[in-house]
Motif scaffolding. Structure first.
Motif, PDB file in Angstrom:
ATOM      1  N   THR A  50      26.718  32.074   8.962  1.00 58.42           N
ATOM      2  CA  THR A  50      27.132  31.168   8.026  1.00 58.42           C
ATOM      3  C   THR A  50      26.790  31.420   6.747  1.00 58.42           C
ATOM      4  O   THR A  50      27.120  30.883   5.741  1.00 58.42           O
ATOM      5  CB  THR A  50      26.533  29.878   8.476  1.00 58.42           C
ATOM      6  N   ALA A  71      37.407  31.418   9.193  1.00 60.58           N
ATOM      7  CA  ALA A  71      36.071  32.216   8.601  1.00 60.58           C
ATOM      8  C   ALA A  71      36.398  33.312   7.633  1.00 60.58           C
ATOM      9  O   ALA A  71      37.146  34.166   8.098  1.00 60.58           O
ATOM     10  CB  ALA A  71      35.374  32.753   9.889  1.00 60.58           C
ATOM     11  N   LYS A 153      26.609  25.345  10.792  1.00 57.63           N
ATOM     12  CA  LYS A 153      27.663  24.847   9.763  1.00 57.63           C
ATOM     13  C   LYS A 153      28.347  23.391  10.349  1.00 57.63           C
ATOM     14  O   LYS A 153      28.951  23.686  11.349  1.00 57.63           O
ATOM     15  CB  LYS A 153      28.564  25.874   9.147  1.00 57.63           C
TER      16      LYS A 153
END
Length: 183
Positions: A50, A71, A153
């Protein structure tokens, strides 16, 4: 006259052997340099976390009842997106969503800086049981051994909340959105 061509022929053969040996040596050296470069590059690739990855979740237009988790590598080094993300649907979730084993890619997804990986999320199915509308999605990324990293996250889900039931699953990381939404 026959002697001259034979001696030239032997000289040409000897020269050919010398050239072939030299080329073989160069090939071995080049292969060694390529292997060394590949090893150095692989050792400089880090795990996507993260801290070096921006995560977003959006509603997929198709198929229905799917979300797309993206991502994006925000770091300066390439990173590996191992396995699949560990997802908690809602702040009170006691367990993570199961991974769709049939979505396992042939290789670990490697993200260069700025590149993205994708995971498809099936939120519910009529075959599923129970369920609730959740407002957040907790995301943990996996390490090399497939264990969740220690940094979570929390993302807000689209439309103020999304319905999840017991059929909810997540795919392994894919290198494109279409493959992530194929399951």
């Amino acid at each position: 006259m026959r002697t001259a061509p034979r001696s030239v022929s032997r000289r040409a053969s000897a020269s050919s052997v010398v050239v072939a040996a030299a080329l073989a040596l160069v090939g071995v050296q080049a292969a060694g340099q390529t292997a060394t470069a590949a090893t150095k590059e692989a050792s400089s690739i880090v795990t996507c976390t993260t801290a070096n990855t921006r995560l977003t979740v959006t509603e997929a237009a198709r198929p229905l009842s799917h979300l797309l988790l993206k991502a994006t590598n925000t770091g300066t080094k390439s990173c590996y997106a191992y396995s699949a993300p560990y997802l908690r649907a809602g702040a009170d979730a006691q367990a993570v969503l199961p991974w769709a084993d049939e979505s396992t890619p042939q290789a670990v997804v490697t993200l260069k800086p700025g590149q993205s990986a994708y995971a498809g999320i099936l939120t519910y199915s009529p075959d599923g049981e129970g369920g609730a509308t959740e407002k957040t999605l907790g995301v943990f990324l996996a390490d090399r051994k497939g264990h969740a990293t220690d940094q979570e996250k929390t993302l807000n889900l689209p439309n103020g909340g999304v319905f999840f039931n017991s059929a909810a699953t997540v795919t392994y990381w894919q290198d494109n959105a279409a493959d992530a939404l194929a399951w």
